[in-house]
Design a protein around this motif. Structure first.
Motif, PDB file in Angstrom:
ATOM      1  N   GLU A  82       0.671   5.422   4.373  1.00  0.00           N
ATOM      2  CA  GLU A  82       0.890   5.674   2.949  1.00  0.00           C
ATOM      3  C   GLU A  82       1.842   4.641   2.360  1.00  0.00           C
ATOM      4  N   ILE A  83       2.899   4.300   3.092  1.00  0.00           N
ATOM      5  CA  ILE A  83       3.846   3.290   2.605  1.00  0.00           C
ATOM      6  C   ILE A  83       3.159   1.936   2.481  1.00  0.00           C
ATOM      7  N   ILE A  84       2.371   1.573   3.489  1.00  0.00           N
ATOM      8  CA  ILE A  84       1.640   0.299   3.434  1.00  0.00           C
ATOM      9  C   ILE A  84       0.641   0.299   2.284  1.00  0.00           C
ATOM     10  N   GLY A  85      -0.090   1.418   2.126  1.00  0.00           N
ATOM     11  CA  GLY A  85      -1.071   1.510   1.054  1.00  0.00           C
ATOM     12  C   GLY A  85      -0.436   1.455  -0.322  1.00  0.00           C
ATOM     13  N   ALA A  86       0.710   2.121  -0.478  1.00  0.00           N
ATOM     14  CA  ALA A  86       1.398   2.108  -1.775  1.00  0.00           C
ATOM     15  C   ALA A  86       1.859   0.697  -2.135  1.00  0.00           C
TER      16      ALA A  86
END
Length: 330
Positions: free
Chosen positions: A60-64
């Motif tokens: 999620e952090i990478i995607g955000a």
């Protein structure tokens, strides 16, 4: 075993369904280890959860960052963070519960990472935004079975190994009733269940007539706890199944037909392969529909631009023709 990620502005019914799915599978695991006879080590559910939570948060952090948006677990407090982890919670417990990889815990962890990560890889445009279309827990189980041929699904008897026969039927009744209520009121996937069950019967009869399969034996699979769990808690995943009744029925029927095919050609674990296959076909269909719509809109825009560009020329030509007719008449 639904695994759609709740986001801001999402249908509250889906979030409620996820919450109840998570509670149900957690309680079932606790009862399973205490009384039913689950054969995986006691620590493995906790390891599965830690793996799933970590994978979900990191991706999620990478995607955000790549999409230049705020991470979805911020701003909602503790409740928002817990709701964000619900899909990973369900997927992790389901994968550990439904697979048996002997004492090789890293294989189970690999499956959890694949299952959670699949939501970021197998995505297609739907209603204006990217949505994952591959059933995560089913996909993780399928990959384990394909990559590690010695692995298997959990033996069906471990759902009721330590209880009398009537207890097994009681478990089936509880899962059937609670799952039906959940899918009827919240996920609204009853048409999908109808399609799956009706064509499950059809494929059993067809296999009996064509391949000399014992029809009662083929139908008896539907009485098992694992089958009822699959029907009410896996195949009905609201994040990876259609929402319209006709599309739901077709989706469920397609899985039954694919299952019948895999069993007819003697492919083991056909249920998981059938689900993954139909999800993949649906994803390819969504991409094809997206490109078709995009091409059509581009063609219509080009047609409009052509009409606008040629309109002044046509008007000038018409005025010249009128002027020529007037001069000839004079």
């Amino acid at each position: 075993m639904a695994t759609q990620t709740p986001v801001k502005g999402h249908d509250p019914k889906v979030t409620i369904a996820l919450r109840r799915f998570a509670i149900s599978i957690s309680v079932f695991n606790i009862i399973g280890y205490l009384f039913l006879g689950f054969e995986q080590p006691w620590a493995w559910p906790l390891i599965a959860l830690a793996t799933g939570y970590t994978t979900e948060i990191v991706l999620e952090i990478i995607g955000a960052r790549s999409e230049e948006r705020e991470v979805r677990f911020r701003g909602g407090g503790v409740k928002g963070f817990l709701e964000f982890l619900l899909p990973a919670h369900i997927t992790s417990l389901a994968l550990n519960m439904l697979t048996y990889v002997n004492d090789r815990v890293w294989v189970m962890m690999f499956g959890v990472v694949v299952a959670v990560g699949a939501k970021w890889i197998f995505r297609a445009p739907l209603r204006g935004r990217m949505r994952h279309y591959m059933n995560p827990s089913n996909f993780g189980i399928t990959i384990i079975l394909l990559v590690f041929p010695w692995a298997s699904i959990a033996p069906p008897y471990h759902f009721s190994e330590h209880i009398p026969t009537w207890g097994g039927w009681l478990i089936v009744a509880i899962i059937l009733i609670s799952g039906t209520v959940l899918n009827a009121m919240l996920t609204q996937r009853m048409w999908l269940i109808f399609g799956w069950l009706s064509f499950f019967v059809v494929q059993a009869v067809v296999r009996g007539l064509i391949f000399d399969t014992a029809i009662p034996g083929a139908l008896a699979m539907g009485t098992g706890i694992a089958f009822v769990l699959y029907t009410n808690y896996m195949v009905t995943d609201p994040g990876t199944t259609p929402s319209k009744p006709a599309a739901q029925f077709l989706f469920g029927a397609s899985i039954a037909v694919a299952y019948g095919f895999f069993i007819a050609v003697h492919v083991a674990y056909g249920l998981f392969l059938a689900t993954a296959t139909v999800c993949l076909i649906r994803g390819l269909f969504l991409w094809g529909l997206h490109f078709h719509t995009k091409s059509r809109l581009a063609w219509e825009a080009e047609q409009k631009r052509t009409q606008i560009a040629t309109a002044p020329v046509s008007a000038i030509a018409a005025r010249k023709a009128e002027a020529g007719e007037d001069a000839a008449a004079a």
